[in-house]
Design a protein around this motif. Structure first.
Motif, PDB file in Angstrom:
ATOM      1  N   ARG A  94     -19.153 -11.558 -21.497  1.00  0.00           N
ATOM      2  CA  ARG A  94     -18.440 -10.699 -22.449  1.00  0.00           C
ATOM      3  C   ARG A  94     -17.468  -9.825 -21.659  1.00  0.00           C
ATOM      4  O   ARG A  94     -17.873  -9.120 -20.741  1.00  0.00           O
ATOM      5  N   VAL A  95     -16.203  -9.882 -22.049  1.00  0.00           N
ATOM      6  CA  VAL A  95     -15.141  -9.221 -21.302  1.00  0.00           C
ATOM      7  C   VAL A  95     -14.670  -7.986 -22.070  1.00  0.00           C
ATOM      8  O   VAL A  95     -14.380  -8.056 -23.269  1.00  0.00           O
ATOM      9  N   ARG A  96     -14.602  -6.871 -21.371  1.00  0.00           N
ATOM     10  CA  ARG A  96     -14.209  -5.603 -21.983  1.00  0.00           C
ATOM     11  C   ARG A  96     -12.717  -5.326 -21.807  1.00  0.00           C
ATOM     12  O   ARG A  96     -12.042  -5.952 -20.994  1.00  0.00           O
ATOM     13  N   SER A  97     -12.225  -4.358 -22.563  1.00  0.00           N
ATOM     14  CA  SER A  97     -10.797  -4.015 -22.565  1.00  0.00           C
ATOM     15  C   SER A  97     -10.316  -3.601 -21.181  1.00  0.00           C
ATOM     16  O   SER A  97     -10.858  -2.685 -20.566  1.00  0.00           O
ATOM     17  N   ALA A  98      -9.311  -4.293 -20.709  1.00  0.00           N
ATOM     18  CA  ALA A  98      -8.613  -4.030 -19.452  1.00  0.00           C
ATOM     19  C   ALA A  98      -7.568  -5.133 -19.326  1.00  0.00           C
ATOM     20  O   ALA A  98      -7.573  -6.099 -20.096  1.00  0.00           O
ATOM     21  N   THR A  99      -6.690  -4.997 -18.363  1.00  0.00           N
ATOM     22  CA  THR A  99      -5.749  -6.069 -18.050  1.00  0.00           C
ATOM     23  C   THR A  99      -6.236  -6.736 -16.775  1.00  0.00           C
ATOM     24  O   THR A  99      -6.428  -6.070 -15.752  1.00  0.00           O
ATOM     25  N   TYR A 100      -6.463  -8.034 -16.839  1.00  0.00           N
ATOM     26  CA  TYR A 100      -7.003  -8.804 -15.709  1.00  0.00           C
ATOM     27  C   TYR A 100      -5.889  -9.660 -15.132  1.00  0.00           C
ATOM     28  O   TYR A 100      -5.295 -10.483 -15.835  1.00  0.00           O
ATOM     29  N   ARG A 101      -5.627  -9.475 -13.836  1.00  0.00           N
ATOM     30  CA  ARG A 101      -4.622 -10.259 -13.115  1.00  0.00           C
ATOM     31  C   ARG A 101      -5.317 -10.870 -11.907  1.00  0.00           C
ATOM     32  O   ARG A 101      -5.516 -10.196 -10.897  1.00  0.00           O
ATOM     33  N   GLU A 102      -5.698 -12.114 -12.036  1.00  0.00           N
ATOM     34  CA  GLU A 102      -6.381 -12.789 -10.928  1.00  0.00           C
ATOM     35  C   GLU A 102      -6.342 -14.294 -11.139  1.00  0.00           C
ATOM     36  O   GLU A 102      -6.083 -14.768 -12.237  1.00  0.00           O
ATOM     37  N   VAL A 103      -6.583 -15.026 -10.084  1.00  0.00           N
ATOM     38  CA  VAL A 103      -6.735 -16.466 -10.184  1.00  0.00           C
ATOM     39  C   VAL A 103      -8.204 -16.720 -10.492  1.00  0.00           C
ATOM     40  O   VAL A 103      -9.087 -16.230  -9.792  1.00  0.00           O
ATOM     41  N   LEU A 104      -8.456 -17.445 -11.552  1.00  0.00           N
ATOM     42  CA  LEU A 104      -9.817 -17.655 -12.019  1.00  0.00           C
ATOM     43  C   LEU A 104     -10.128 -19.142 -12.053  1.00  0.00           C
ATOM     44  O   LEU A 104      -9.405 -19.916 -12.681  1.00  0.00           O
ATOM     45  N   THR A 105     -11.189 -19.541 -11.381  1.00  0.00           N
ATOM     46  CA  THR A 105     -11.654 -20.922 -11.422  1.00  0.00           C
ATOM     47  C   THR A 105     -13.039 -20.933 -12.048  1.00  0.00           C
ATOM     48  O   THR A 105     -13.964 -20.312 -11.531  1.00  0.00           O
ATOM     49  N   ILE A 106     -13.156 -21.627 -13.163  1.00  0.00           N
ATOM     50  CA  ILE A 106     -14.447 -21.760 -13.842  1.00  0.00           C
ATOM     51  C   ILE A 106     -15.011 -23.120 -13.454  1.00  0.00           C
ATOM     52  O   ILE A 106     -14.453 -24.160 -13.794  1.00  0.00           O
ATOM     53  N   ARG A 107     -16.125 -23.105 -12.736  1.00  0.00           N
ATOM     54  CA  ARG A 107     -16.728 -24.330 -12.221  1.00  0.00           C
ATOM     55  C   ARG A 107     -17.986 -24.756 -12.984  1.00  0.00           C
ATOM     56  O   ARG A 107     -18.498 -25.828 -12.769  1.00  0.00           O
ATOM     57  N   VAL A 108     -18.515 -23.881 -13.817  1.00  0.00           N
ATOM     58  CA  VAL A 108     -19.780 -24.152 -14.501  1.00  0.00           C
ATOM     59  C   VAL A 108     -19.494 -24.506 -15.958  1.00  0.00           C
ATOM     60  O   VAL A 108     -18.885 -23.721 -16.692  1.00  0.00           O
ATOM     61  N   ALA A 109     -19.938 -25.689 -16.360  1.00  0.00           N
ATOM     62  CA  ALA A 109     -19.755 -26.130 -17.742  1.00  0.00           C
ATOM     63  C   ALA A 109     -20.742 -25.419 -18.662  1.00  0.00           C
ATOM     64  O   ALA A 109     -21.737 -24.845 -18.216  1.00  0.00           O
ATOM     65  N   ASN A 110     -20.456 -25.473 -19.940  1.00  0.00           N
ATOM     66  CA  ASN A 110     -21.343 -24.936 -20.981  1.00  0.00           C
ATOM     67  C   ASN A 110     -21.574 -23.432 -20.835  1.00  0.00           C
ATOM     68  O   ASN A 110     -22.691 -22.953 -20.978  1.00  0.00           O
ATOM     69  N   THR A 111     -20.514 -22.694 -20.533  1.00  0.00           N
ATOM     70  CA  THR A 111     -20.582 -21.235 -20.539  1.00  0.00           C
ATOM     71  C   THR A 111     -19.668 -20.725 -21.652  1.00  0.00           C
ATOM     72  O   THR A 111     -18.696 -21.381 -22.010  1.00  0.00           O
ATOM     73  N   THR A 112     -19.995 -19.572 -22.184  1.00  0.00           N
ATOM     74  CA  THR A 112     -19.191 -18.962 -23.239  1.00  0.00           C
ATOM     75  C   THR A 112     -18.534 -17.708 -22.686  1.00  0.00           C
ATOM     76  O   THR A 112     -19.212 -16.861 -22.111  1.00  0.00           O
ATOM     77  N   TRP A 113     -17.231 -17.609 -22.863  1.00  0.00           N
ATOM     78  CA  TRP A 113     -16.465 -16.442 -22.449  1.00  0.00           C
ATOM     79  C   TRP A 113     -15.828 -15.862 -23.697  1.00  0.00           C
ATOM     80  O   TRP A 113     -15.163 -16.578 -24.452  1.00  0.00           O
ATOM     81  N   LYS A 114     -16.034 -14.551 -23.937  1.00  0.00           N
ATOM     82  CA  LYS A 114     -15.425 -13.934 -25.113  1.00  0.00           C
ATOM     83  C   LYS A 114     -15.270 -12.437 -24.903  1.00  0.00           C
ATOM     84  O   LYS A 114     -15.897 -11.851 -24.018  1.00  0.00           O
ATOM     85  N   ALA A 115     -14.413 -11.840 -25.742  1.00  0.00           N
ATOM     86  CA  ALA A 115     -14.240 -10.391 -25.705  1.00  0.00           C
ATOM     87  C   ALA A 115     -15.535  -9.749 -26.191  1.00  0.00           C
ATOM     88  O   ALA A 115     -16.161 -10.207 -27.142  1.00  0.00           O
ATOM     89  N   ASP A 116     -15.930  -8.672 -25.523  1.00  0.00           N
ATOM     90  CA  ASP A 116     -17.094  -7.920 -25.971  1.00  0.00           C
ATOM     91  C   ASP A 116     -16.755  -7.278 -27.321  1.00  0.00           C
ATOM     92  O   ASP A 116     -15.583  -7.043 -27.643  1.00  0.00           O
ATOM     93  N   THR A 117     -17.757  -7.001 -28.107  1.00  0.00           N
ATOM     94  CA  THR A 117     -17.568  -6.428 -29.435  1.00  0.00           C
ATOM     95  C   THR A 117     -16.713  -5.157 -29.365  1.00  0.00           C
ATOM     96  O   THR A 117     -17.015  -4.245 -28.592  1.00  0.00           O
ATOM     97  N   GLY A 118     -15.630  -5.132 -30.141  1.00  0.00           N
ATOM     98  CA  GLY A 118     -14.760  -3.969 -30.188  1.00  0.00           C
ATOM     99  C   GLY A 118     -13.764  -3.874 -29.046  1.00  0.00           C
ATOM    100  O   GLY A 118     -13.056  -2.873 -28.939  1.00  0.00           O
ATOM    101  N   HIS A 119     -13.688  -4.883 -28.192  1.00  0.00           N
ATOM    102  CA  HIS A 119     -12.797  -4.848 -27.028  1.00  0.00           C
ATOM    103  C   HIS A 119     -11.677  -5.868 -27.170  1.00  0.00           C
ATOM    104  O   HIS A 119     -11.834  -6.898 -27.838  1.00  0.00           O
ATOM    105  N   THR A 120     -10.548  -5.585 -26.522  1.00  0.00           N
ATOM    106  CA  THR A 120      -9.394  -6.487 -26.540  1.00  0.00           C
ATOM    107  C   THR A 120      -8.832  -6.641 -25.126  1.00  0.00           C
ATOM    108  O   THR A 120      -7.856  -5.986 -24.760  1.00  0.00           O
ATOM    109  N   PRO A 121      -9.478  -7.472 -24.322  1.00  0.00           N
ATOM    110  CA  PRO A 121      -8.977  -7.675 -22.961  1.00  0.00           C
ATOM    111  C   PRO A 121      -7.651  -8.441 -22.966  1.00  0.00           C
ATOM    112  O   PRO A 121      -7.383  -9.223 -23.882  1.00  0.00           O
ATOM    113  N   ILE A 122      -6.862  -8.185 -21.943  1.00  0.00           N
ATOM    114  CA  ILE A 122      -5.613  -8.914 -21.723  1.00  0.00           C
ATOM    115  C   ILE A 122      -5.783  -9.678 -20.421  1.00  0.00           C
ATOM    116  O   ILE A 122      -6.052  -9.077 -19.373  1.00  0.00           O
TER     117      ILE A 122
END
Length: 82
Positions: free
Chosen positions: A40-68
């Protein structure tokens, strides 16, 4: 299944990924997740190189948050033994 939290406003990645001690970077979460985990990702601006290597994971904004996310995201296919 575990639920982890990322907050770009946190001080660093030394937390344990819990709601009270979130990681600062998406990359830290990507390195720590296992299949069926949720990030769960919280409000902020994220600037990075991201490599997702693990299948079957869920990524989403935390309740009430709007990450960029202004990142290069690479979803890697898991290595298969031959």
């Amino acid at each position: 299944m575990a639920t982890y939290y990322v907050d770009g406003n946190a001080n660093n990645d030394s937390g344990d990924g819990s709601s009270n001690r979130p990681w600062k970077t998406l990359s830290k979460a990507a390195d720590q997740t296992n299949p069926n985990d949720e990030v769960r990702v919280r409000s902020a601006t994220y600037r990075e190189v991201l490599t997702i290597r693990v299948a079957n994971t869920t990524w989403k904004a935390d309740t009430g948050h709007t990450p960029i996310i202004l990142s290069l995201i690479h979803i890697s296919e898991p290595t298969r033994p031959y």
